[in-house]
Design an enzyme around this catalytic site. Structure first.
Site, PDB file in Angstrom:
ATOM      1  CB  SER A  47       7.343 -20.561   4.161  1.00 33.40           C
ATOM      2  OG  SER A  47       7.685 -20.866   2.827  1.00 33.40           O
TER       3      SER A  47
ATOM      4  CE  LYS B 185       4.540 -23.157   1.738  1.00 35.09           C
ATOM      5  NZ  LYS B 185       5.059 -22.077   2.504  1.00 35.09           N
TER       6      LYS B 185
END
Length: 174
Positions: A39, A84
């Site tokens: 990701s 993230k």
């Protein structure tokens, strides 16, 4: 015999102190993490090993662009921590459209993203005590745009600051 006993005693004490220090460091200061997903490509590769500063946000608040580790929002019912990038800060309006991310109507300049987002999202205002996070691999990241929400600050576990493995990619993270 007395000398041997002193050596054993010193060795045991040294090992106990080292163990106690490592437990304190890992719990409160810095922790090593292995990245399980793509990701955050291209910035962070699958199986990279990172160091996470666990106390930095006791003294400061997250800034846009920082890479953080956090417990996912409760609505996700996940036990695994996430990694993230901080995109939207408290009070800001975040929107994703036409392949770009906008903060308060201004497009972000993002050299780190893998591909331009192929989705639209928002606009949403990030509440106080929360942030909006996205993976650098925008189209393959389960993040704030996919949850349809933000991340509260109390879920943040730390800031990823160093990739130490593989050695050929050893570097500070930005």
């Amino acid at each position: 015999m007395k000398r041997l006993w002193m050596l054993i005693k010193e060795t045991v004490i040294t090992l106990l102190v080292a163990l106690a220090l490592s437990l304190v460091l890992r719990t409160y200061v810095v922790e090593a993490r292995v990245v399980p997903t793509g990701s955050m490509l291209p910035t962070i590769q699958i199986n990279d090993r990172l160091l996470v500063n666990k106390f930095i946000y006791d003294f400061t608040t997250p800034e846009r662009g920082e890479i953080i580790v956090f417990a996912p929002p409760e609505v996700l019912s996940s036990e695994n921590d996430y990694l993230k990038r901080v995109i939207g800060l408290p009070g800001e309006v975040v929107e994703v459209k036409s392949g770009e991310v906008f903060i308060n109507g201004v497009a972000l300049k993002e050299s780190y993203q893998h591909d331009r987002p192929d989705y639209n999202f928002g606009p949403v205002r990030v509440p106080d005590n929360a942030i909006f996070v996205l993976g650098d691999n925008r189209n393959e990241s389960y993040d704030s745009h996919a949850w349809g929400a933000w991340l509260t600050l109390d879920r943040i576990k730390g800031k990823a600051f160093l990739r130490y493995w593989p050695l050929k990619h050893f570097a500070m993270l930005h």
